[in-house]
Design a protein around this motif. Structure first.
Motif, PDB file in Angstrom:
ATOM      1  N   ILE A 204      -6.100   7.540  -3.792  1.00 10.20           N
ATOM      2  CA  ILE A 204      -5.526   7.749  -2.464  1.00 10.20           C
ATOM      3  C   ILE A 204      -6.553   7.406  -1.383  1.00 10.20           C
TER       4      ILE A 204
ATOM      5  N   LEU B 110       0.918   4.104  -2.782  1.00  4.12           N
ATOM      6  CA  LEU B 110       0.581   5.479  -2.404  1.00  4.12           C
ATOM      7  C   LEU B 110       1.642   6.474  -2.854  1.00  4.12           C
TER       8      LEU B 110
ATOM      9  N   VAL C 188       0.406   9.535  -4.984  1.00  8.44           N
ATOM     10  CA  VAL C 188       0.597  10.893  -4.444  1.00  8.44           C
ATOM     11  C   VAL C 188       1.472  11.720  -5.388  1.00  8.44           C
TER      12      VAL C 188
ATOM     13  N   ILE D 144      -6.302   3.910   1.143  1.00 12.71           N
ATOM     14  CA  ILE D 144      -6.325   4.023   2.608  1.00 12.71           C
ATOM     15  C   ILE D 144      -7.531   3.276   3.179  1.00 12.71           C
TER      16      ILE D 144
ATOM     17  N   SER E 291       0.827  -1.207   0.000  1.00 16.39           N
ATOM     18  CA  SER E 291       0.000   0.000   0.000  1.00 16.39           C
ATOM     19  C   SER E 291       0.862   1.258   0.000  1.00 16.39           C
TER      20      SER E 291
END
Length: 315
Positions: A273, A251, A255, A277, A247
Motif C-alpha cells: 500500500i 490498491l 487493501v 502510493i 493503481s
C-alpha cells in the motif's frame, strides 16, 4: 498544444514543491532507518517459529503474556483461524539453539509452557532459524535489491536513453527508501515477506514509469514545436487515467488483503500500500521531473531530419 484542460505537473512551482517533499521524505526515512533501525523478523535475526492449535478461540495477547512470564519475547499472532496461533520467538541472550539437542530441549520447554495453561493445546510445527542463516538471508536480500536496480537501469538505458535510466532509478530508490522508512517509523516487523513486497514495488513502479517514458519518447518525436516541459506535461496527462485506474484497482485488492487477510500477510500488504502510493507520486514528480533537471532535449530522442540531398540520393 498545452491547454487549460491539462494539469501542469511539470510547472516550475509544482516541481519545486515536489522536490522539497521528496527530499524531506528521503532524508526523514534515512534518519529513521539509521536512528531507530528496523524491527527485523527472525528470518534475519534467527529464532524459533511455532504453530499451535487451541481447542477454542485464543487471543494472541494471552499467549504473549504467558510467554513473557517465562522470559520469552516475540511475535504472537493468529493465522488461518482464531484457534490457530503462530509464535515467533527471538533467542534469549546466551541461549544457544544451534545444536539439535538444544533445539529439542527448547521445543519441549515451549510445549510445556503452553500446556501448563491449556493441557490439550496441539503443537503442529516447530522450526528454527539460526543467526548464521539470518545473516545470509539479509545479505542475499540486499544483493537481490541491488541486482534488481542494476537490471532495471540497464534495460531503461538500452531502450530509451541514459538520462531516462537515471531518472527511473531515482524514482525507484525513493519508493524503496520511503517504504523501508515507514517500517522504521512504525517498528512493524520487517521480514522476508516485507522484503518481497519492496522488490514487488520496484517492478510495479517501473512498469508505470516505462509506460509514461514510452509516451514521452513518442511525443518528443511528434510534437516538435512544443517545449520539453509541455511535451512531458502532455505525456503525463495522456497516461494519467491509466496510471490512476491501474493503481486504484491494485490498491483495492491489497487493501482487501490487509483488512480481511490474516496477520501473516498484514505487513506484506501494508508495504505494498505504501509503495503503490509512493510509486504513483514518484513516477510523475520524480522520474519525469529529473529529465528536465538533467537537461533532456528533443534532439536526444528525435532522429535528425534527412537533408534534401540525402533524400535525392536514395534509390
Amino acid at each position: 498544444m498545452l491547454t487549460k484542460k491539462l494539469i501542469d505537473f511539470m510547472g516550475l512551482r509544482n516541481r519545486r514543491i515536489a522536490a522539497a517533499l521528496s527530499i524531506f521524505f528521503i532524508i526523514a526515512s534515512l534518519i529513521l532507518i539509521v536512528v531507530r533501525g528496523l524491527n527485523l523478523g527472525i528470518d534475519f535475526t534467527g529464532g524459533t517459529v511455532m504453530e499451535v492449535a487451541y481447542p477454542s478461540s485464543k487471543a494472541p495477547d494471552e499467549v504473549r503474556q504467558l510467554l513473557a512470564k517465562n522470559g520469552y519475547q516475540g511475535i504472537v499472532q493468529n493465522f488461518g483461524s482464531s484457534r490457530d496461533i503462530m509464535i515467533r520467538l527471538t533467542p534469549k541472550k546466551g541461549e544457544n539453539n544451534e545444536s539439535p539437542e538444544a533445539r529439542a530441549a527448547l521445543s519441549e520447554k515451549m510445549t510445556a509452557i503452553l500446556k501448563s495453561e491449556t493441557p490439550n493445546v496441539e503443537v503442529k510445527r516447530v522450526d528454527f532459524v539460526g543467526p548464521q542463516v539470518g545473516d545470509e538471508l539479509r545479505e542475499q536480500g540486499g544483493l537481490a535489491f541491488l541486482v534488481t536496480l542494476g537490471g532495471i537501469m540497464l534495460y531503461v538505458a538500452f531502450r530509451f536513453e541514459y538520462r531516462f535510466a537515471v531518472a527511473a532509478i531515482a524514482s525507484l530508490l525513493h519508493d524503496a527508501v520511503v517504504t523501508v522508512g515507514f517500517f522504521a517509523l512504525t517498528q512493524l516487523e520487517f521480514d522476508l515477506s516485507v522484503l518481497a513486497a519492496v522488490l514487488a514495488i520496484l517492478g510495479y513502479s517501473i512498469n508505470d514509469t516505462i509506460v509514461i517514458f514510452d509516451r514521452e519518447r513518442e511525443n518528443f518525436r511528434k510534437l516538435r514545436t512544443e517545449t520539453v516541459t509541455n511535451v512531458l506535461n502532455i505525456s503525463i496527462n495522456e497516461t494519467l487515467v491509466r496510471t490512476i485506474m491501474t493503481s486504484f484497482a491494485t490498491l483495492i485488492v491489497v487493501v482487501a488483503i490487509y483488512v480481511f487477510g490474516s496477520d501473516a500477510t498484514r505487513n506484506f500488504s501494508l508495504a505494498l500500500i505504501v509503495g503503490i502510493i509512493s510509486g504513483v507520486y514518484s513516477t510523475i514528480y520524480i522520474a519525469s521531473s529529473m529529465l528536465i533537471t538533467m537537461g533532456i532535449s528533443k534532439e536526444s530522442l528525435i532522429p535528425p531530419e534527412r537533408k534534401d540531398e540525402e533524400l535525392d540520393a536514395m534509390p
